[in-house]
Design an enzyme around this catalytic site. Structure first.
Site, short mmCIF file in Angstrom:
data_model
loop_
_atom_site.label_atom_id
_atom_site.label_comp_id
_atom_site.label_asym_id
_atom_site.label_seq_id
_atom_site.Cartn_x
_atom_site.Cartn_y
_atom_site.Cartn_z
N HIS A 274 23.27 0.19 -51.95
CA HIS A 274 24.23 0.43 -50.88
C HIS A 274 23.64 0.18 -49.50
CE1 HIS A 274 27.47 2.16 -48.57
NE2 HIS A 274 26.63 3.01 -48.01
N CYS A 275 22.33 0.27 -49.36
CA CYS A 275 21.73 0.29 -48.02
C CYS A 275 21.34 -1.07 -47.47
CB CYS A 275 20.51 1.21 -48.03
SG CYS A 275 20.90 2.96 -48.27
N VAL A 276 20.36 -1.72 -48.09
CA VAL A 276 19.74 -2.89 -47.47
C VAL A 276 20.71 -4.08 -47.29
CG1 VAL A 276 17.82 -4.52 -47.61
CG2 VAL A 276 17.49 -2.15 -48.31
#
Length: 424
Positions: A254-256
């Site tokens: 979900h983040c990078v």
């Protein structure tokens, strides 16, 4: 705790373990029922650990948001995805803030943990809450503390990962710091909520840019006949000035893949370019197509077969080794690209039995993991290792696969070099 996913549930259990009674809020009744029966659906939280907190009375799940009124601290852990146009989608955050506003009372502390652009806490959350007539810094207190989850990393857990915190004003900052000090070993206060929001983006942009660098080097050095994995292995022997990052088939989680776009979007408000960040995203986004191009070349040169007439087995659907998380996984894109070429793609993953419903990959939902047998391996024209889970029989793949495209250098790492292995 509003939102009981990969971030919210581990944090809720950690807070309960620290001695606080925790109510977990979620809109899915089935999820609430499972949690109250001590059944965890998050690998980072065992059912045994969850059941212990449920039995102690320190954790319970509910779908009744009216119970927010009795909570002293409300933590928001909801998704912050991107729209199809790569712009921030704060609908979950806004809706959650609106729900909290219906039950807001004097003295409550509200903390946003969802990753977002600098200014969200002040410019989005606070105005919604203040529509009630209550004022931040006076009637209620507002803070931001970015989540720092690393699925599959056994070296750290919520309580041992330093927690960055900030509040809207001195009183809120003091309260946020005091609360998290009761849960985690190390608290790192910063001056403003916007600074704390920027910390999270900086951490993930750092990873995105460096992964893009080695992905680009992989392509360039590969054209020169140089193995990027050997280069990195030698470079990391330098005890200063270098940190190893590794190439792959694309970015997942979900983040990078998502967070950098939150900053590029916000930067446009100030008429400032973010060329470095956008270039990194462009390189990383292109990696699945690069892998499929290499696969097509290898099939043609080594097997005399077109990808359009081939059956391909993808090893690993999850975006990261040893976890069941498929969010933004490049494996999903690999399947789509192979089938756009006219080929047929299937997958094997010991952690993911079936492709769930996703907004971006509806055409392949419901497909199930195939069994990794000698007969199955010989039946596929090529095997593409996209995620190097530990629970994979790489020896069997090396012995029986007709062609192996390795995006993680797992066969080189395990000493299973074969003529059939192509690095991509």
């Amino acid at each position: 705790m509003i939102g009981l996913g990969y971030v919210g549930l581990p944090l809720a259990v950690a807070i309960a373990r620290a001695g606080f009674p925790v109510s977990g809020f979620d809109i899915e009744a089935q999820k609430v029922g499972s949690l109250n029966n001590g059944q965890s659906y998050i690998e980072a939280v065992t059912s045994t650990a969850l059941a212990g907190q449920v039995a102690s009375g320190r954790f319970r799940a509910t779908a009744d948001f009216a119970e927010l009124a009795v909570c002293d601290v409300i933590i928001i852990c909801v998704p912050t995805p991107l729209t199809k146009n790569r712009e921030p989608d704060l609908s979950f955050v806004r809706n959650t803030a609106g729900t909290i506003a219906k039950h807001l009372r004097l003295g409550q502390l509200i903390v946003l943990e969802s990753t977002t652009y600098p200014g969200t806490t002040d410019d989005v959350i606070k105005p919604i809450l203040e529509e009630t007539g209550l004022q931040s810094r006076i009637d209620f207190f507002l803070g931001f503390s970015p989540e720092r989850e690393d699925p599959g990393n056994r070296s750290f857990e919520v309580a041992t990962i330093p927690k960055v915190v900030a509040g809207d004003g001195i009183e809120a900052a003091t309260l946020v710091q005091a609360f998290y000090q009761g849960v985690v070993k190390t608290v790192v206060p910063v001056s403003t909520t916007a600074t704390a929001e920027a910390v999270k983006l900086t951490e993930n942009i750092f990873r995105s840019v460096n992964i893009a660098l080695v992905n680009e080097l992989k392509v360039v050095l590969g054209a020169m006949g140089i193995d990027i994995w050997e280069v990195i292995e030698a470079a990391k022997s330098k005890p200063f000035g270098y940190m190893p990052f590794y190439p792959g088939p694309g970015l997942g989680g979900h983040c990078v893949p998502i967070d950098p776009f939150y900053l590029t979007w916000k930067a446009r408000e100030y008429e400032l370019p973010t060329r470095f960040i956008e270039l990194a995203a462009e390189i990383n986004t292109a990696m699945p197509r690069h892998v499929v191009d290499e696969l097509a070349k290898a099939l043609d040169r080594r097997c005399g077969k077109a990808l359009s007439r081939s059956r391909i087995l993808i090893i690993g659907l999850a975006y990261k080794k040893n976890v069941p998380d498929i969010r933004e996984s490049p494996s999903l894109r690999l399947i789509e690209l192979i089938e756009e070429w006219g080929g047929k793609a299937e997958f094997h993953d010991p952690h993911v039995t079936e492709i769930p419903t996703t907004r971006e990959h509806m055409a392949i939902k419901g497909r199930r993991s195939v069994e990794l047998t000698e007969a199955a391996l010989k039946d596929f024209d090529a095997v593409v290792v996209a995620t190097d889970h530990d629970a994979i029989d790489y020896q069997a793949i090396a012995d029986h696969a007709l062609l192996i495209v390795d995006t993680r250098n797992v066969f080189g790492r395990l000493g299973l070099a074969r003529e059939t292995v192509v690095k991509a």
